[in-house]
Write a protein that holds these residues in place. Structure first.
Motif, mmCIF file in Angstrom:
data_model
loop_
_atom_site.group_PDB
_atom_site.id
_atom_site.type_symbol
_atom_site.label_atom_id
_atom_site.label_comp_id
_atom_site.label_asym_id
_atom_site.label_seq_id
_atom_site.Cartn_x
_atom_site.Cartn_y
_atom_site.Cartn_z
ATOM 1 N N GLU A 182 -1.888 14.500 -4.406
ATOM 2 C CA GLU A 182 -0.496 14.455 -5.708
ATOM 3 C C GLU A 182 0.310 12.872 -4.259
ATOM 4 N N ALA A 183 0.074 12.161 -3.145
ATOM 5 C CA ALA A 183 0.891 11.823 -2.178
ATOM 6 C C ALA A 183 0.633 10.286 -2.412
ATOM 7 N N VAL A 184 -0.528 10.214 -2.846
ATOM 8 C CA VAL A 184 -1.402 8.733 -3.349
ATOM 9 C C VAL A 184 -0.330 8.243 -4.331
ATOM 10 N N ILE A 185 -0.451 6.682 -4.433
ATOM 11 C CA ILE A 185 0.737 5.764 -5.666
ATOM 12 C C ILE A 185 -0.481 5.373 -6.069
ATOM 13 N N THR A 186 -0.239 5.692 -7.336
ATOM 14 C CA THR A 186 -1.512 4.628 -8.399
ATOM 15 C C THR A 186 -1.165 3.656 -8.933
ATOM 16 N N GLU A 187 -0.278 2.733 -9.028
ATOM 17 C CA GLU A 187 0.688 1.776 -9.147
ATOM 18 C C GLU A 187 0.396 0.674 -8.754
ATOM 19 N N PRO A 188 0.026 0.159 -8.958
ATOM 20 C CA PRO A 188 -0.530 -2.089 -7.591
ATOM 21 C C PRO A 188 0.472 -2.024 -7.210
ATOM 22 N N ASN A 189 -0.336 -2.416 -5.578
ATOM 23 C CA ASN A 189 0.617 -2.063 -4.359
ATOM 24 C C ASN A 189 1.109 -3.946 -4.578
#
Length: 151
Positions: free
Chosen positions: A117-124
């Motif tokens: 749940e801490a992973v950001i899924t939007e493009p870097n």
């Protein structure tokens, strides 16, 4: 018996008067220890200064790239806003890895599992791996993690 006579016998005196000569000789002999402690402290500050994290708490540097600043301020993971409680820091490629769809990151010499749940899924948008750790009395937890391109 001679020590009692040399110290003044029954004359009233303060405690520090009786040992004044001894204290002066001790402090002058230990002066090099204080200098060594000072040099070690200066060396420690010098070595840890490059590892400190940069911040922009009042937003004065946001004018250089307001779109990127706004994007950073809006980053969220499943644990909430990234920049609300923790400072983000870039992570070198050797300090993070992915295995079986899960990430882990090395912080302060220790490998820490990144909660899904801490992973950001939007493009870097910056390309670098970023982590937002929270250091507490129970250790380090990960508020947000944004994987990079691993180039």
């Amino acid at each position: 018996m001679s020590n009692w006579i040399d110290s003044g016998g029954h004359e009233p005196r303060q405690f520090c008067d009786a040992y004044a000569g001894k204290i002066d000789s001790i402090s002058s002999a230990g002066g090099w220890k204080a200098s060594l402690r000072g040099a070690c402290a200066l060396l420690l500050v010098t070595l840890t200064a490059p590892a400190s994290h940069a911040r922009d708490p009042d937003g004065r540097y946001a004018a250089q790239n307001p779109e990127l600043h706004k994007w950073f301020e809006g980053l969220r993971s499943g644990k909430g806003p990234c920049c609300s409680d923790a400072d983000g820091t870039a992570v070198a490629d050797v300090d993070w890895e992915s295995a079986n769809g899960h990430y882990r990151v090395r912080l302060d010499g220790e490998w820490i599992e990144v909660p899904d749940e801490a992973v950001i899924t939007e493009p870097n948008r910056i390309g670098r791996t970023m982590v937002w750790p929270i250091r507490g009395y129970l250790g380090i937890s990960i508020r947000c993690f944004m994987p990079g391109s691993m180039t």
